[in-house]
Scaffold this active site. Structure first.
Site, short mmCIF file in Angstrom:
data_model
loop_
_atom_site.label_atom_id
_atom_site.label_comp_id
_atom_site.label_asym_id
_atom_site.label_seq_id
_atom_site.Cartn_x
_atom_site.Cartn_y
_atom_site.Cartn_z
N ASP A 230 1.71 33.26 35.67
CA ASP A 230 1.93 32.10 36.53
C ASP A 230 0.70 31.91 37.43
OD1 ASP A 230 2.17 33.78 38.75
OD2 ASP A 230 4.29 33.34 39.12
N CYS B 172 2.35 37.89 37.27
CA CYS B 172 2.71 36.92 38.30
C CYS B 172 2.17 37.46 39.62
CB CYS B 172 4.22 36.66 38.32
SG CYS B 172 5.26 38.04 38.82
N THR C 257 3.43 39.35 41.97
CA THR C 257 3.70 40.78 42.15
C THR C 257 3.88 41.53 40.84
OG1 THR C 257 6.07 40.31 42.20
CG2 THR C 257 4.91 40.35 44.33
N HIS D 186 6.46 57.76 26.59
CA HIS D 186 7.89 58.05 26.74
C HIS D 186 8.78 56.83 26.51
CE1 HIS D 186 7.45 61.98 29.31
NE2 HIS D 186 6.72 62.00 28.20
N HIS E 288 12.29 61.24 23.06
CA HIS E 288 12.04 59.95 23.71
C HIS E 288 12.52 58.79 22.84
CE1 HIS E 288 9.98 62.08 26.80
NE2 HIS E 288 9.15 62.62 25.93
C1 RB5 Z 1 5.19 32.80 42.92
O1 RB5 Z 1 4.89 32.34 44.20
C2 RB5 Z 1 5.66 34.25 43.00
O2 RB5 Z 1 6.98 34.28 43.47
C3 RB5 Z 1 5.57 34.91 41.66
O3 RB5 Z 1 4.26 34.87 41.20
C4 RB5 Z 1 5.99 36.35 41.57
O4 RB5 Z 1 5.36 37.12 42.55
C5 RB5 Z 1 7.43 36.62 41.50
O5 RB5 Z 1 7.89 37.77 41.34
#
Ligand code: RB5
Length: 147
Positions: A10, A67, A69, A100, A135
């Site tokens: 994203d 994304c 995070t 694993h 595993h």
């Molecule tokens: C987008 O702003 C953000 O929420 C997305 O990239 C991500 O971090 C969601 O988990």
């Protein structure tokens, strides 16, 4: 024939996606980029779905999803039948994700400060082998949870 990877992201991970795609190319992978290349806001579940659909067409060794995070896109990916998406914190976790868990997908966050380079985590993963044995039965058990 080169190994193949598909990557989707994203708007929270455009630079990281480019870094990873370049690194995989330098490691001899053909990389299919299905992510966004600008800051226009998109929804990470759509990106997970797009990447997974391409991955399951076959011929790919690895799906990488990014994304802000890595959390949202990894949760979304793990809702998709057949995906085992890991969100590694470091090179040890990345290696374990293959040895694993036999993960077929790695997720990373473009807004996260990792203690080790993401490219090192990717190397740790692609240079490892699934150990099988006990595993394998755990992975089979894990995948049965999706039914
Ligand atoms: C987008 O702003 C953000 O929420 C997305 O990239 C991500 O971090 C969601 O988990």
């Amino acid at each position: 024939m080169n190994k193949k990877a598909v990557i989707a992201n994203d708007h929270g991970a455009v630079d990281l996606k480019n870094l990873i795609a370049d690194h995989l190319a330098s490691r001899g992978y053909d990389v299919v980029n299905l992510g966004v290349d600008d800051q226009q806001s998109v929804d990470y579940p759509d990106m997970a779905n797009r990447g997974a659909k391409e991955f399951f067409k076959g011929g790919y060794e690895l799906l990488i999803l990014c994304c802000g995070t890595g959390i949202g896109i990894s949760i979304a990916a793990n809702k998709i039948h057949g995906i085992r998406c890991a969100l590694p914190q470091d090179t040890f976790a990345a290696r374990m994700a293959k040895e694993h868990n036999n993960a077929n997908c790695l997720a990373f966050g473009g807004r996260i400060s990792y203690k080790e380079p993401v490219t090192d985590m990717i190397d740790a993963f692609i240079d490892s082998e699934f150990e099988g044995g006990r595993h394998a039965s755990r992975v089979e058990k894990m995948m049965r949870l999706q039914n």
